[in-house]
Design an enzyme around this catalytic site. Structure first.
Site, PDB file in Angstrom:
ATOM      1  N   GLY A 146       0.846  -1.252   0.167  1.00  0.00           N
ATOM      2  CA  GLY A 146       0.052   0.043  -0.081  1.00  0.00           C
ATOM      3  C   GLY A 146       0.859   1.387   0.223  1.00  0.00           C
ATOM      4  O   GLY A 146       2.111   1.335   0.016  1.00  0.00           O
TER       5      GLY A 146
ATOM      6  N   ARG B 274       3.761   6.035   1.816  1.00  0.00           N
ATOM      7  CA  ARG B 274       4.221   7.176   1.614  1.00  0.00           C
ATOM      8  C   ARG B 274       3.610   8.325   0.772  1.00  0.00           C
ATOM      9  O   ARG B 274       4.406   9.281   0.248  1.00  0.00           O
ATOM     10  CB  ARG B 274       5.700   7.268   1.681  1.00  0.00           C
ATOM     11  CG  ARG B 274       6.374   6.793   0.424  1.00  0.00           C
ATOM     12  CD  ARG B 274       7.950   6.921   0.287  1.00  0.00           C
ATOM     13  NE  ARG B 274       7.889   5.874  -0.751  1.00  0.00           N
ATOM     14  CZ  ARG B 274       9.085   5.948  -1.624  1.00  0.00           C
ATOM     15  NH1 ARG B 274       9.956   6.890  -1.410  1.00  0.00           N
ATOM     16  NH2 ARG B 274       9.393   4.954  -2.391  1.00  0.00           N
TER      17      ARG B 274
ATOM     18  N   ASP C 183       8.791   6.218   7.529  1.00  0.00           N
ATOM     19  CA  ASP C 183       8.523   7.443   8.191  1.00  0.00           C
ATOM     20  C   ASP C 183       7.601   8.213   7.120  1.00  0.00           C
ATOM     21  O   ASP C 183       7.223   9.367   7.493  1.00  0.00           O
ATOM     22  CB  ASP C 183       9.811   8.481   8.288  1.00  0.00           C
ATOM     23  CG  ASP C 183      10.452   8.513   7.071  1.00  0.00           C
ATOM     24  OD1 ASP C 183      10.057   8.135   5.976  1.00  0.00           O
ATOM     25  OD2 ASP C 183      11.514   9.316   6.987  1.00  0.00           O
ATOM     26  N   GLY C 184       7.066   7.697   5.889  1.00  0.00           N
ATOM     27  CA  GLY C 184       6.519   8.399   5.026  1.00  0.00           C
ATOM     28  C   GLY C 184       6.805   9.292   4.282  1.00  0.00           C
ATOM     29  O   GLY C 184       6.135  10.247   3.552  1.00  0.00           O
TER      30      GLY C 184
ATOM     31  N   ARG D 173       3.024  13.321  -8.584  1.00  0.00           N
ATOM     32  CA  ARG D 173       3.097  12.356  -9.763  1.00  0.00           C
ATOM     33  C   ARG D 173       1.813  12.204 -10.636  1.00  0.00           C
ATOM     34  O   ARG D 173       0.742  12.386  -9.891  1.00  0.00           O
ATOM     35  CB  ARG D 173       3.579  10.848  -9.234  1.00  0.00           C
ATOM     36  CG  ARG D 173       3.483   9.805 -10.444  1.00  0.00           C
ATOM     37  CD  ARG D 173       4.284   8.829  -9.907  1.00  0.00           C
ATOM     38  NE  ARG D 173       3.850   7.650  -9.003  1.00  0.00           N
ATOM     39  CZ  ARG D 173       4.260   6.727  -8.513  1.00  0.00           C
ATOM     40  NH1 ARG D 173       5.725   6.662  -8.737  1.00  0.00           N
ATOM     41  NH2 ARG D 173       3.670   6.007  -7.663  1.00  0.00           N
TER      42      ARG D 173
ATOM     43  N   ARG E 137      -2.111  -1.204  -9.833  1.00  0.00           N
ATOM     44  CA  ARG E 137      -0.794  -2.182 -10.071  1.00  0.00           C
ATOM     45  C   ARG E 137      -1.229  -3.686 -10.314  1.00  0.00           C
ATOM     46  O   ARG E 137      -2.337  -3.963  -9.646  1.00  0.00           O
ATOM     47  CB  ARG E 137       0.386  -1.919  -8.894  1.00  0.00           C
ATOM     48  CG  ARG E 137       0.575  -0.446  -8.630  1.00  0.00           C
ATOM     49  CD  ARG E 137       0.646  -0.277  -7.316  1.00  0.00           C
ATOM     50  NE  ARG E 137       0.860   1.095  -7.203  1.00  0.00           N
ATOM     51  CZ  ARG E 137       1.741   1.764  -6.983  1.00  0.00           C
ATOM     52  NH1 ARG E 137       3.173   1.191  -6.841  1.00  0.00           N
ATOM     53  NH2 ARG E 137       1.748   3.151  -6.545  1.00  0.00           N
TER      54      ARG E 137
ATOM     55  N   ASP F 264       4.288  -4.874  -7.695  1.00  0.00           N
ATOM     56  CA  ASP F 264       3.568  -3.423  -6.908  1.00  0.00           C
ATOM     57  C   ASP F 264       4.022  -2.338  -7.837  1.00  0.00           C
ATOM     58  O   ASP F 264       3.642  -1.344  -7.582  1.00  0.00           O
ATOM     59  CB  ASP F 264       4.014  -3.490  -5.465  1.00  0.00           C
ATOM     60  CG  ASP F 264       5.326  -3.419  -5.175  1.00  0.00           C
ATOM     61  OD1 ASP F 264       5.819  -4.749  -5.224  1.00  0.00           O
ATOM     62  OD2 ASP F 264       5.936  -2.690  -4.655  1.00  0.00           O
ATOM     63  N   ASN F 265       5.164  -2.562  -8.635  1.00  0.00           N
ATOM     64  CA  ASN F 265       5.651  -1.598  -9.394  1.00  0.00           C
ATOM     65  C   ASN F 265       5.441  -1.717 -10.873  1.00  0.00           C
ATOM     66  O   ASN F 265       6.179  -1.175 -11.699  1.00  0.00           O
ATOM     67  CB  ASN F 265       7.131  -1.551  -9.383  1.00  0.00           C
ATOM     68  CG  ASN F 265       7.574  -1.012  -7.931  1.00  0.00           C
ATOM     69  OD1 ASN F 265       6.750  -0.272  -7.256  1.00  0.00           O
ATOM     70  ND2 ASN F 265       8.587  -1.266  -7.298  1.00  0.00           N
TER      71      ASN F 265
ATOM     72  N   ASP G  53       7.453   3.935 -10.834  1.00  0.00           N
ATOM     73  CA  ASP G  53       8.596   3.870  -9.713  1.00  0.00           C
ATOM     74  C   ASP G  53       9.811   3.672 -10.296  1.00  0.00           C
ATOM     75  O   ASP G  53      10.527   2.638 -10.301  1.00  0.00           O
ATOM     76  CB  ASP G  53       8.025   2.758  -8.704  1.00  0.00           C
ATOM     77  CG  ASP G  53       7.039   2.863  -7.795  1.00  0.00           C
ATOM     78  OD1 ASP G  53       6.431   4.100  -8.066  1.00  0.00           O
ATOM     79  OD2 ASP G  53       6.481   2.378  -7.243  1.00  0.00           O
TER      80      ASP G  53
HETATM   81  P1  AMP Z   1       8.975   1.109  -3.331  1.00  0.00           P
HETATM   82  O1  AMP Z   1      10.197   0.270  -3.062  1.00  0.00           O
HETATM   83  O2  AMP Z   1       9.299   2.460  -3.424  1.00  0.00           O
HETATM   84  O3  AMP Z   1       8.304   0.592  -4.509  1.00  0.00           O
HETATM   85  O4  AMP Z   1       8.199   0.705  -2.185  1.00  0.00           O
HETATM   86  C1  AMP Z   1       7.671  -0.580  -1.481  1.00  0.00           C
HETATM   87  C2  AMP Z   1       6.631  -0.344  -0.550  1.00  0.00           C
HETATM   88  O5  AMP Z   1       7.325   0.385   0.710  1.00  0.00           O
HETATM   89  C3  AMP Z   1       5.383   0.700  -0.886  1.00  0.00           C
HETATM   90  O6  AMP Z   1       4.392  -0.115   0.009  1.00  0.00           O
HETATM   91  C4  AMP Z   1       5.837   2.021  -0.319  1.00  0.00           C
HETATM   92  O7  AMP Z   1       4.791   2.590   0.254  1.00  0.00           O
HETATM   93  C5  AMP Z   1       6.563   1.577   0.888  1.00  0.00           C
HETATM   94  N1  AMP Z   1       7.561   2.672   1.379  1.00  0.00           N
HETATM   95  C6  AMP Z   1       8.562   3.040   0.722  1.00  0.00           C
HETATM   96  N2  AMP Z   1       9.571   3.987   1.547  1.00  0.00           N
HETATM   97  C7  AMP Z   1       8.639   4.387   2.595  1.00  0.00           C
HETATM   98  C8  AMP Z   1       8.581   5.203   3.627  1.00  0.00           C
HETATM   99  N3  AMP Z   1       9.786   6.046   3.561  1.00  0.00           N
HETATM  100  N4  AMP Z   1       7.646   5.163   4.369  1.00  0.00           N
HETATM  101  C9  AMP Z   1       6.697   4.359   4.502  1.00  0.00           C
HETATM  102  N5  AMP Z   1       6.469   3.285   3.476  1.00  0.00           N
HETATM  103  C10 AMP Z   1       7.527   3.502   2.532  1.00  0.00           C
HETATM  104 MG    MG Z   2       6.726   0.871  -5.618  1.00  0.00          MG
END
Ligand code: AMP
Ligand code: MG
Length: 496
Positions: free
Chosen positions: A91, A94, A126-127, A177, A184, A253-254, A263
């Site tokens: 989900g 962030r 940390d979002g 974005r 996805r 998810d990407n 992404d």
């Molecule tokens: P990503 O690798 O960017 O495709 O992210 C994979 C998952 O990790 C997704 O659910 C993102 O929302 C979550 N995520 C990545 N970075 C953060 C962050 N700094 N804080 C919270 N969730 C994150």
């Molecule tokens: Mg992603």
């Protein structure tokens, strides 16, 4: 195109039609949002009516501090296979969907924030996002768009004025974005893994209506949906392979149902041609190496197909397997067809069906030469266009000697000579870019923005990448690969 002065109003079809697929969530408060970059051409293309707003207002809007009419910020739910292992709940940890807009061409687009604070899906995160990864996604998305490859795009980058804590303390930022949607494969997996097929069907019907509306009324729509998504992914990955792009984190998810590149985390462009190339620090097995990308897309589509089986045949999902398998097998055919057509165009070969088998051999022998001599992938194609005009010096300079490719070159000249006398050089230049986001230039631009709050290198690079096919002598530096020393050690990191 005329800009009206009233800002746009958001629509909320996702929120309204898929009530179980998100959690509403407010963007975090940001004390001193400061506009780093705004994509005015995109804003105009979307008819947003924000051209006259002062940058302070844009910073407020595109950091989520000021919500425009109709906005209903929400974090989308999704699951996903990450490096082959399934996570039932990922989900938007962030990110937040602010809402949707209908652009003047009638397309519905999502406008979403990334780095806007914690949500129900943040787990330990940390979002937040740091300025480097935000600008990286901005730059690489625009470069992809200008290369003519389907992609999400950046509308704005706003500095938050706050620090983000990673290995180092970094300045924080928020990206806005724009995407055809953020649905996805992992969005389908979220409910499929809970066996909640009514929700999967709801999502499929919504995605079909949004992305493949011609299938909406068809009794076989779920099967045809799978085929349509599979074909779009095949074309997308063919585009990546032809341009030398390595996505780096092709988790389910990407991978967007729309067929857009999404992404931009640890992605990179290849320089010296190597089919094994992989840059991501977390991809130690090379799962998402250059050469594996088509196969990985097909693997992801197989996971997607599994979520659709109970929709395709409600009474007996097993019965749908042969048809589904046939579609998944066709991915390879479709990919190869797209790739070969693209490679023929890059080689300047007209009448692509003239002699497919010998064209295929010609392309593969060319790529073998590039790999054996570690030739810069982008420059090789571009300099071949010069050779079409009778000047092979710049091409020779890329190889240890002209002898090593003399045989190949004469075969290629022979093939070109069979064509009607049109300008092969300019046709080749229109599909073989001279400027791609060179990894060292991207890193330099991000370092200047991060360490010195200097956006000049970023803006210059962005301007160059906006016209990737028009060679300009004063920009010679932007066309050169990094030193071997840089490339040999270059690693990318997930942009969190
Ligand atoms: P990503 O690798 O960017 O495709 O992210 C994979 C998952 O990790 C997704 O659910 C993102 O929302 C979550 N995520 C990545 N970075 C953060 C962050 N700094 N804080 C919270 N969730 C994150
Ligand atoms: Mg992603």
């Amino acid at each position: 195109m005329q800009e009206s002065s009233a800002p746009f109003r958001f629509g909320n079809s996702y929120a309204e039609e898929l009530p179980d697929f998100y959690v509403e969530s407010a963007p975090m408060a940001v004390e001193t949002p400061n506009l780093l970059q705004f994509n005015m051409p995109l804003a105009i293309e979307l008819g947003l009516g924000v051209a006259d707003l002062p940058s302070q207002d844009l910073a407020q809007i595109f950091s989520g501090q000021k919500l425009l009419a109709g906005s209903r910020p929400l974090a989308q739910a999704y699951a996903g296979h990450q490096f082959g292992g399934f996570s039932p709940q990922l989900g938007d940890g962030r990110g937040l969907l602010l809402g949707e807009v209908v652009s003047p061409d009638g397309c519905l687009r999502d406008i979403a924030l990334k780095g806007s604070g914690r949500t129900a899906f943040s787990r330990g995160g940390d979002g937040k996002a740091a300025i480097g990864p935000v600008l990286r996604e901005y730059l690489l998305g625009e470069a992809m768009y200008c290369l003519g490859i389907p992609t999400t795009r950046a509308l704005a980058a706003v500095a938050t004025g706050e620090s983000v804590y990673r290995e180092n303390t970094l300045p924080g930022a928020i990206l806005t974005r724009v995407a055809s949607s953020h649905i996805r494969i992992g969005t389908f997996q979220f409910f499929a893994s809970q066996q909640r097929w009514d929700q999967v069907r709801q999502l499929a019907d919504y995605a079909i209506k949004r992305h493949y509306p011609h299938l909406s009324g068809d009794n076989d729509r779920y099967l045809l949906f799978l085929r349509a998504v599979s074909e779009r992914q095949a074309s997308l990955v063919a585009d990546w392979m032809l341009i030398g792009f390595i996505h780096g984190v092709m988790n389910t998810d990407n991978m967007a149902i729309s067929g857009e590149t999404i992404d931009y985390g640890p992605c990179a462009y290849m320089e010296a041609f190597s089919t094994d190339a992989v840059f991501s620090s977390i991809d130690q097995q090379g799962r998402y190496a250059y050469k594996n990308q088509p196969q990985m897309a097909q693997w992801n589509l197989t996971r997607f197909a599994e979520t659709l089986l109970p929709l395709i045949d409600e009474d007996d999902p097993e019965r749908a397997v042969p048809e589904v398998e046939a579609i998944l097998n066709d991915f390879t055919l479709h990919y190869e067809k797209q790739w070969l057509a693209g490679a023929q165009a890059k080689l300047g070969l007209e009448n692509p069906s003239l002699d497919i088998d010998s064209d295929k051999l010609l392309v593969n022998d060319w790529l073998n030469l590039l790999e054996i001599y570690s030739v810069d992938y982008t420059l090789a194609w571009r300099r071949l266009a010069d050779a079409a005009a009778g000047n092979s010096e710049s091409l020779e300079a890329l190889f240890p000697s002209s002898e090593v490719f003399a045989d190949w070159l004469s075969r290629w000249h022979e093939r070109i000579a069979k064509q009607s006398a049109v300008d092969s050089t300019s046709r080749m230049r229109s599909v073989n870019p001279i400027y791609i986001p060179r990894n060292h230039l991207v890193e330099d631009a991000l370092a200047a923005a991060t360490n010195d709050a200097n956006l000049e290198p970023f803006e210059k690079l962005l301007a160059v990448l906006t016209h990737p096919f028009d060679e300009r002598p004063e920009l010679a530096n932007y066309a050169q690969p990094a030193s071997e020393n840089f490339t040999g050690r270059y690693k990318t990191f997930c942009g969190t």
